[in-house]
Design an enzyme around this catalytic site. Sequence first.
Site, short mmCIF file in Angstrom:
data_model
loop_
_atom_site.label_atom_id
_atom_site.label_comp_id
_atom_site.label_asym_id
_atom_site.label_seq_id
_atom_site.Cartn_x
_atom_site.Cartn_y
_atom_site.Cartn_z
N ARG A 16 0.82 -1.10 0.31
CA ARG A 16 0.10 -0.14 -0.24
C ARG A 16 0.52 1.45 0.60
NH1 ARG A 16 -1.46 -0.31 6.27
NH2 ARG A 16 -0.10 1.50 7.38
N TYR A 157 11.25 8.34 15.53
CA TYR A 157 11.71 8.41 13.77
C TYR A 157 12.57 8.77 13.03
CZ TYR A 157 8.97 8.83 9.53
OH TYR A 157 8.74 8.69 8.29
N LYS A 161 15.67 7.88 10.86
CA LYS A 161 15.78 8.18 9.11
C LYS A 161 16.63 8.75 9.16
CE LYS A 161 11.44 6.92 7.60
NZ LYS A 161 11.41 5.81 7.08
N ILE A 190 3.54 13.04 2.03
CA ILE A 190 2.75 12.48 0.55
C ILE A 190 1.49 11.95 1.36
CG2 ILE A 190 3.64 10.78 -0.36
CD1 ILE A 190 5.59 12.81 -0.68
P1 NAD Z 1 2.10 3.24 4.90
O1 NAD Z 1 2.01 3.27 6.03
O2 NAD Z 1 0.85 3.21 3.85
O3 NAD Z 1 3.27 2.09 4.77
C1 NAD Z 1 3.85 1.57 5.37
C2 NAD Z 1 4.42 0.03 4.67
O4 NAD Z 1 4.82 -0.49 5.54
C3 NAD Z 1 2.84 -0.60 5.07
O5 NAD Z 1 2.58 -1.47 3.99
C4 NAD Z 1 3.00 -1.80 6.48
O6 NAD Z 1 2.10 -2.57 6.40
C5 NAD Z 1 4.69 -1.75 6.06
N1 NAD Z 1 5.57 -2.54 7.12
C6 NAD Z 1 5.59 -1.85 8.65
N2 NAD Z 1 6.25 -2.55 9.25
C7 NAD Z 1 6.95 -3.48 8.42
C8 NAD Z 1 6.97 -4.88 8.86
N3 NAD Z 1 7.65 -4.90 10.51
N4 NAD Z 1 7.49 -5.50 8.06
C9 NAD Z 1 6.53 -5.46 7.14
N5 NAD Z 1 6.43 -3.78 6.38
C10 NAD Z 1 6.22 -3.52 6.87
O7 NAD Z 1 2.90 4.67 4.47
P2 NAD Z 1 3.53 5.33 3.28
O8 NAD Z 1 3.49 6.78 3.91
O9 NAD Z 1 3.48 4.53 2.63
O10 NAD Z 1 5.20 4.56 3.94
C11 NAD Z 1 6.17 4.48 3.22
C12 NAD Z 1 7.47 4.61 3.65
O11 NAD Z 1 7.88 5.63 3.81
C13 NAD Z 1 7.85 4.98 5.59
O12 NAD Z 1 9.30 4.30 5.06
C14 NAD Z 1 7.98 6.04 6.41
O13 NAD Z 1 8.25 6.09 6.72
C15 NAD Z 1 8.60 6.59 4.95
N6 NAD Z 1 8.37 8.56 4.59
C16 NAD Z 1 6.47 8.65 4.77
C17 NAD Z 1 6.11 9.54 4.21
C18 NAD Z 1 4.99 10.42 4.14
O14 NAD Z 1 4.03 11.57 4.34
N7 NAD Z 1 3.78 9.09 3.78
C19 NAD Z 1 7.11 10.65 4.44
C20 NAD Z 1 8.58 10.39 4.16
C21 NAD Z 1 8.99 9.46 4.36
#
Ligand code: NAD
Length: 248
Positions: A16, A157, A161, A190
Amino acid sequence: MSHLQGFVGIVTGGSRGIGASIVRELAQQGVHLVINYQCNADAAETLVQEVQEEFGVKALAVQADVSLESDAKRLVHTAKKSFNRLDILVNNAGITRDRTFKKLSVEDWNKVIEVNLNSVFYVTHSALPYLQESPQGRIVNISSIIGQAGGFGQTNYSAAKAGMIGFTKSLALELAKTAVTVNSICPGFIETDMLAYVPEEVREQIKSRIPQRRFGQPEEIAKAVSFLVKDGGYITGQSLNVNGGLYM
Ligand code: NAD
């Protein structure tokens, strides 16, 4: 036709959000994919069907908690066994457990470090021997603007990161004489489930601080991954900021 046709990639947390967009983007380039998920088998299997039908690539959903070394190893070895090669690793899985520092428990600290940082070590360590067999191995780590600028209530976090960025630079140095590049992407805010947890008024405050006055879309991160994978042969050890100008 993309020169990535027939390559094989793993996307952790790929069922996702940003991960799923990365899966779609790479599939469009002809990359066969291993879609790692932790809990939601239905979402992962639906995505497998979608990319197979839409882009004619092979895809496989693999359950693994990448914060566990044994699961991370199994994930990588399943990928290699199923496709007999590995070219691309996207370390995308991540969680937040936001609390101001005084309220942050040891468990909140450890969980975020385990999922966001230790997983990167485990998966990359298992994958590297196979990536080195590729004509162009690519490791892309999804870090965050919070690892660069900090975030209120996000010491855990932010540390994880920022750790990914340091990891990226050091590994890039070690691998610079090989065909494997290692880079980070630092997304700003995002629109995914992760941002959906943030209360509406805080979201509006954040948006007003973004120079482009909007949140990013997962596809915009996927495009950056695709650029590094496809055309990033001379780019290594870098952090690519995709944040609407919020951190420069
Ligand atoms: P999200 O929560 O939709 O997706 C995170 C995904 O990681 C999910 O599919 C979840 O099941 C998976 N996950 C979590 N723990 C896990 C584990 N132990 N083993 C396997 N899978 C695991 O959020 P997203 O926004 O799509 O995040 C994706 C990446 O982008 C993350 O690393 C997040 O930190 C980073 N990020 C997101 C944003 C934002 O604003 N959304 C900003 C900066 C960085």
